[in-house]
Design an enzyme around this catalytic site. Structure first.
Site, PDB file in Angstrom:
ATOM      1  N   TYR A  79       0.838  -1.194   0.000  1.00 38.04           N
ATOM      2  CA  TYR A  79       0.000   0.000   0.000  1.00 38.04           C
ATOM      3  C   TYR A  79       0.871   1.242   0.000  1.00 38.04           C
ATOM      4  O   TYR A  79       2.035   1.204   0.375  1.00 38.04           O
ATOM      5  CB  TYR A  79      -0.989   0.015   1.177  1.00 38.04           C
ATOM      6  CG  TYR A  79      -0.380   0.269   2.542  1.00 38.04           C
ATOM      7  CD1 TYR A  79      -0.187   1.566   3.009  1.00 38.04           C
ATOM      8  CD2 TYR A  79      -0.017  -0.786   3.374  1.00 38.04           C
ATOM      9  CE1 TYR A  79       0.345   1.803   4.272  1.00 38.04           C
ATOM     10  CE2 TYR A  79       0.511  -0.561   4.629  1.00 38.04           C
ATOM     11  CZ  TYR A  79       0.690   0.740   5.079  1.00 38.04           C
ATOM     12  OH  TYR A  79       1.221   0.971   6.317  1.00 38.04           O
ATOM     13  N   CYS A  80       0.268   2.330  -0.441  1.00 33.83           N
ATOM     14  CA  CYS A  80       0.895   3.653  -0.399  1.00 33.83           C
ATOM     15  C   CYS A  80      -0.136   4.589   0.233  1.00 33.83           C
ATOM     16  O   CYS A  80      -0.935   4.154   1.052  1.00 33.83           O
ATOM     17  CB  CYS A  80       1.331   4.069  -1.803  1.00 33.83           C
ATOM     18  SG  CYS A  80       2.581   5.394  -1.782  1.00 33.83           S
ATOM     19  N   TRP A  81      -0.151   5.869  -0.157  1.00 32.80           N
ATOM     20  CA  TRP A  81      -1.036   6.844   0.490  1.00 32.80           C
ATOM     21  C   TRP A  81      -2.508   6.576   0.263  1.00 32.80           C
ATOM     22  O   TRP A  81      -3.274   6.440   1.199  1.00 32.80           O
ATOM     23  CB  TRP A  81      -0.711   8.256   0.027  1.00 32.80           C
ATOM     24  CG  TRP A  81       0.310   8.923   0.882  1.00 32.80           C
ATOM     25  CD1 TRP A  81       1.562   9.287   0.518  1.00 32.80           C
ATOM     26  CD2 TRP A  81       0.177   9.317   2.255  1.00 32.80           C
ATOM     27  NE1 TRP A  81       2.221   9.872   1.572  1.00 32.80           N
ATOM     28  CE2 TRP A  81       1.385   9.893   2.654  1.00 32.80           C
ATOM     29  CE3 TRP A  81      -0.843   9.218   3.190  1.00 32.80           C
ATOM     30  CZ2 TRP A  81       1.599  10.391   3.936  1.00 32.80           C
ATOM     31  CZ3 TRP A  81      -0.632   9.712   4.469  1.00 32.80           C
ATOM     32  CH2 TRP A  81       0.574  10.289   4.829  1.00 32.80           C
ATOM     33  N   PHE A 109      -3.326   3.645   2.520  1.00 32.50           N
ATOM     34  CA  PHE A 109      -3.357   4.005   3.929  1.00 32.50           C
ATOM     35  C   PHE A 109      -4.559   4.901   4.241  1.00 32.50           C
ATOM     36  O   PHE A 109      -5.189   4.770   5.291  1.00 32.50           O
ATOM     37  CB  PHE A 109      -2.053   4.698   4.328  1.00 32.50           C
ATOM     38  CG  PHE A 109      -2.038   5.156   5.750  1.00 32.50           C
ATOM     39  CD1 PHE A 109      -1.974   4.239   6.784  1.00 32.50           C
ATOM     40  CD2 PHE A 109      -2.110   6.503   6.060  1.00 32.50           C
ATOM     41  CE1 PHE A 109      -1.980   4.656   8.108  1.00 32.50           C
ATOM     42  CE2 PHE A 109      -2.112   6.928   7.374  1.00 32.50           C
ATOM     43  CZ  PHE A 109      -2.045   6.006   8.406  1.00 32.50           C
TER      44      PHE A 109
END
Length: 144
Positions: A79-81, A109
Site C-alpha cells: 500500500y501507499c497513500w 493508507f
C-alpha cells in the site's frame, strides 16, 4: 464501445487477482492468513502513521532489500497513500519483477485509516473515528 461478457469477466477476475482492499486485508489478518503487508511510502509518511502490523519498505528500496526481508514464496500486499497515488502500483510492479506473488491494496493508507482499522505511529496506537462515507458506523464489514 462494445465489450463482450467474457472480456468483462476476464478483466474483473484479473483485477480481483491483483488487487485487494482494506476490508479484505483486515479480514485476512484476523484470519491469520500468511502474507506480509508492506508500506511502500517514504520515511516521513511512515513516521506520520501506518497500518498496524505493516513493515516499512519504500518502493525505491524493494529491489535491494526485499529478498533479505521477505522470503520469495511469501505473498505480499503493498500500500501507499491512497487512491490519488500510484506508489502502490509501482511497489507491486517492483515485487512482481522479483517474482513475488503480490497484490495492491486499493485505497491505500487513507482508506485503511478512514475505515477505522488499526493505525500506529512511533508513539503507539492512533485512534481515529470511522468515516461514514467509507464504512458502516456500526461495524467494519460493508457486506460487499
Amino acid at each position: 464501445m462494445i465489450t463482450t461478457t467474457s472480456e468483462a469477466a476476464r478483466h474483473f477476475a484479473a483485477k480481483l487477482q491483483f488487487e485487494t482492499d482494506p476490508s479484505d486485508v483486515k479480514a485476512a489478518m484476523d484470519a491469520g492468513e500468511h502474507f506480509v503487508l508492506v508500506d511502500s511510502r517514504g520515511e516521513a509518511a511512515w513516521q506520520q502513521g501506518r497500518v498496524a502490523g505493516a513493515i516499512h519498505l519504500p518502493t525505491a528500496e524493494i529491489a535491494d532489500r526485499a529478498p533479505e526481508l521477505i522470503a520469495p514464496d511469501t505473498p505480499v500486499v503493498v500500500y501507499c497513500w491512497g487512491p490519488g497515488c500510484n506508489g502502490s502500483t509501482r511497489a507491486a510492479l517492483a515485487f512482481s519483477l522479483l517474482g513475488y506473488e503480490v497484490r495492491e491494496m486499493i485505497g491505500g493508507f487513507e482508506y485503511w485509516a478512514r475505515e477505522g482499522y488499526p493505525v500506529v505511529d512511533d508513539a503507539g496506537p492512533v485512534v481515529r473515528a470511522i468515516d461514514e462515507l467509507t464504512a458502516p458506523l456500526g461495524g467494519i464489514d460493508c457486506a460487499c
